[in-house]
Write a protein that holds these residues in place. Sequence first.
Motif, PDB file in Angstrom:
ATOM      1  N   MET A  14       0.820  -1.197   0.000  1.00 32.54           N
ATOM      2  CA  MET A  14       0.000   0.000   0.000  1.00 32.54           C
ATOM      3  C   MET A  14       0.859   1.254   0.000  1.00 32.54           C
ATOM      4  O   MET A  14       0.536   2.214  -0.677  1.00 32.54           O
ATOM      5  CB  MET A  14      -0.916  -0.037   1.229  1.00 32.54           C
ATOM      6  CG  MET A  14      -1.975   1.012   1.203  1.00 32.54           C
ATOM      7  SD  MET A  14      -3.071   0.717  -0.192  1.00 32.54           S
ATOM      8  CE  MET A  14      -4.520   1.449   0.391  1.00 32.54           C
ATOM      9  N   ASN A  15       1.969   1.247   0.758  1.00 30.77           N
ATOM     10  CA  ASN A  15       2.845   2.412   0.798  1.00 30.77           C
ATOM     11  C   ASN A  15       3.470   2.686  -0.562  1.00 30.77           C
ATOM     12  O   ASN A  15       3.700   3.836  -0.923  1.00 30.77           O
ATOM     13  CB  ASN A  15       3.956   2.233   1.848  1.00 30.77           C
ATOM     14  CG  ASN A  15       3.415   2.368   3.254  1.00 30.77           C
ATOM     15  OD1 ASN A  15       2.366   2.964   3.450  1.00 30.77           O
ATOM     16  ND2 ASN A  15       4.122   1.807   4.212  1.00 30.77           N
ATOM     17  N   GLY A  16       3.757   1.627  -1.319  1.00 28.35           N
ATOM     18  CA  GLY A  16       4.324   1.778  -2.663  1.00 28.35           C
ATOM     19  C   GLY A  16       3.357   2.459  -3.605  1.00 28.35           C
ATOM     20  O   GLY A  16       3.757   3.290  -4.429  1.00 28.35           O
ATOM     21  N   LYS A  17       2.075   2.125  -3.499  1.00 25.06           N
ATOM     22  CA  LYS A  17       1.066   2.755  -4.347  1.00 25.06           C
ATOM     23  C   LYS A  17       0.930   4.235  -4.010  1.00 25.06           C
ATOM     24  O   LYS A  17       0.801   5.070  -4.898  1.00 25.06           O
ATOM     25  CB  LYS A  17      -0.285   2.059  -4.189  1.00 25.06           C
ATOM     26  CG  LYS A  17      -0.339   0.697  -4.814  1.00 25.06           C
ATOM     27  CD  LYS A  17      -1.708   0.091  -4.654  1.00 25.06           C
ATOM     28  CE  LYS A  17      -1.760  -1.299  -5.266  1.00 25.06           C
ATOM     29  NZ  LYS A  17      -3.081  -1.889  -5.123  1.00 25.06           N
ATOM     30  N   LEU A  18       0.966   4.567  -2.725  1.00 22.98           N
ATOM     31  CA  LEU A  18       0.883   5.975  -2.321  1.00 22.98           C
ATOM     32  C   LEU A  18       2.106   6.746  -2.805  1.00 22.98           C
ATOM     33  O   LEU A  18       1.988   7.886  -3.304  1.00 22.98           O
ATOM     34  CB  LEU A  18       0.752   6.093  -0.804  1.00 22.98           C
ATOM     35  CG  LEU A  18      -0.598   5.693  -0.217  1.00 22.98           C
ATOM     36  CD1 LEU A  18      -0.556   5.747   1.307  1.00 22.98           C
ATOM     37  CD2 LEU A  18      -1.687   6.613  -0.743  1.00 22.98           C
ATOM     38  N   LEU A  19       3.270   6.145  -2.667  1.00 28.25           N
ATOM     39  CA  LEU A  19       4.502   6.791  -3.109  1.00 28.25           C
ATOM     40  C   LEU A  19       4.475   7.002  -4.632  1.00 28.25           C
ATOM     41  O   LEU A  19       4.777   8.091  -5.115  1.00 28.25           O
ATOM     42  CB  LEU A  19       5.719   5.953  -2.715  1.00 28.25           C
ATOM     43  CG  LEU A  19       7.085   6.528  -3.102  1.00 28.25           C
ATOM     44  CD1 LEU A  19       7.299   7.881  -2.440  1.00 28.25           C
ATOM     45  CD2 LEU A  19       8.181   5.562  -2.726  1.00 28.25           C
TER      46      LEU A  19
END
Length: 156
Positions: A1-6
């Motif tokens: 999920m953090n990768g998608k936000l980044l």
Amino acid sequence: MNGKLLAGGIVLTALIAGAAVWWAQIHAFYEDAAFKPGEEIRLTPILGKVPEVIIADEVRGIDATSSPLRFRACFTTPLSQAMLTETYRVYPKPTPLTAPPWFDCFDAKAIDTALRRGEAIAFLSEHDIAPGVDRVVAVFPDGHAYAWHQLNAEEQ
């Protein structure tokens, strides 16, 4: 999920930066050109170096302090091409530069095509209006005319 936000943040930042660059190139820095009333357009005579005022009506222009090459103008003149060629210096290699799309009276491609076909004639307005830059005026047979700045061939 953090990768998608980044990744989403990077894409959003790139889109915002791209929009800012586009706006700066197309809209920022331009302002209405400042013309002295009655002396809006001048041409350099064949005999002499001091530009002379010509009759110019409905003058619209844009300019920017960020570059002397951003100047463009559109106007009409009752002076004929024949009279102008007998009195003023013809410009040897005119190259109209494109204007922002919102300045719709100036179509560099159409002006260039008309110059190449001999339908329009370009004149030297003012030599070295800025160091290394000439003001050029193209006049069509119907009296429509256009002005722009272009680099001259002189060494700096």
